[in-house]
Design an enzyme around this catalytic site. Structure first.
Site, PDB file in Angstrom:
ATOM      1  N   HIS A   1     -21.103  10.809  -9.518  1.00  0.00           N
ATOM      2  CA  HIS A   1     -19.838   9.772  -9.035  1.00  0.00           C
ATOM      3  C   HIS A   1     -19.783   9.851  -6.964  1.00  0.00           C
ATOM      4  CE1 HIS A   1     -16.968  12.081 -10.579  1.00  0.00           C
ATOM      5  NE2 HIS A   1     -16.210  11.433  -9.798  1.00  0.00           N
TER       6      HIS A   1
ATOM      7  N   HIS B   1     -13.332  10.126  -2.743  1.00  0.00           N
ATOM      8  CA  HIS B   1     -14.221  12.087  -3.129  1.00  0.00           C
ATOM      9  C   HIS B   1     -15.863  11.206  -3.684  1.00  0.00           C
ATOM     10  CE1 HIS B   1     -12.456  11.984  -7.721  1.00  0.00           C
ATOM     11  NE2 HIS B   1     -13.883  12.108  -7.715  1.00  0.00           N
TER      12      HIS B   1
ATOM     13  N   GLU C   1     -16.047  16.922  -5.329  1.00  0.00           N
ATOM     14  CA  GLU C   1     -15.908  17.124  -6.630  1.00  0.00           C
ATOM     15  C   GLU C   1     -16.833  18.069  -6.887  1.00  0.00           C
ATOM     16  OE1 GLU C   1     -14.757  14.936  -9.763  1.00  0.00           O
ATOM     17  OE2 GLU C   1     -14.166  16.111 -11.364  1.00  0.00           O
TER      18      GLU C   1
END
Lengths: 137, 137
Positions: B7, B79, B130
């Site tokens: 994502h 992010h 991430e």
């Protein structure tokens, strides 16, 4: 209206160093650099299983990412590109809802050879959105 | 090492307004809001054909995105999350190459229930990355 996420573009101050980080440190599959003087960038594609991250370095005196890198000297995420199947229909729908389309509102030919438009980041939570017309697969 | 782009997360000051923009203006498929008090955010998933955009609004007094929104009051891309198949192996490889893993270096349980780590944005051209361990599909 929104189709696939075509790519996420990251502006970088040093493309060679960025390529090394993605290829060697993160272990990603990375394309050869492509100079796109008509777009004012040199681009490298980080090929993921489901989409691409694009690393953009300024090229020439009038690069569209130069001002961004002045504000963000270390680089940063510059824009997200979503695919649409009809960019004129998408533009007209967005304009009717008050969204600001950047430039003169006419699609330009993007880095992949397809028609593209950019939407004002103030209309989307500080996110610069590119729309790219991609023929049905 | 890098798998799919899981994502892209966008921090937004007003989740209801952001949802309306993605659902009604952009015509995307959008989930119901999910409050994740243990992560300090309320999240909405914009479901794309190949990945997700996540809209994050601060929840509670110690939200991890509060400082970002103070610096970027209109919101912005916070992010990018890439999938890995073994987060401990990924962490050890990255640390051996000098990458700074945020926090104490031990994976935490992320918003999707999988182990996650964050990498220092200064090590990746201003991009907060991430890593999420996702079992093979």
């Amino acid at each position: 209206m929104l189709g696939r996420l075509n790519h996420v573009a990251i502006a970088v101050p040093d493309l060679g160093a960025a390529v090394a980080r993605y290829r060697d440190t993160l272990g990603a599959s990375v394309s050869a650099p492509q100079a796109l003087p008509e777009h004012g960038v040199t681009v490298v594609f980080v090929e993921l299983e489901n989409t691409k991250t694009e690393l953009l370095e300024p090229l020439g005196e009038t690069s569209p990412i130069a001002a961004f890198l002045e504000r963000n000297p270390s680089g940063g995420i510059h824009h997200m590109c979503y695919e649409v199947d009809d960019i004129i229909a998408a533009r007209d729908r967005l304009k009717a809802q008050g969204v600001r389309v950047l430039g003169d509102g006419e699609p330009k030919t993007g880095a992949h050879g397809n028609p593209v438009l950019f939407l004002h980041p103030k209309d989307f939570d500080g996110t610069l959105i590119e729309l790219e017309e991609v023929p049905a697969r």
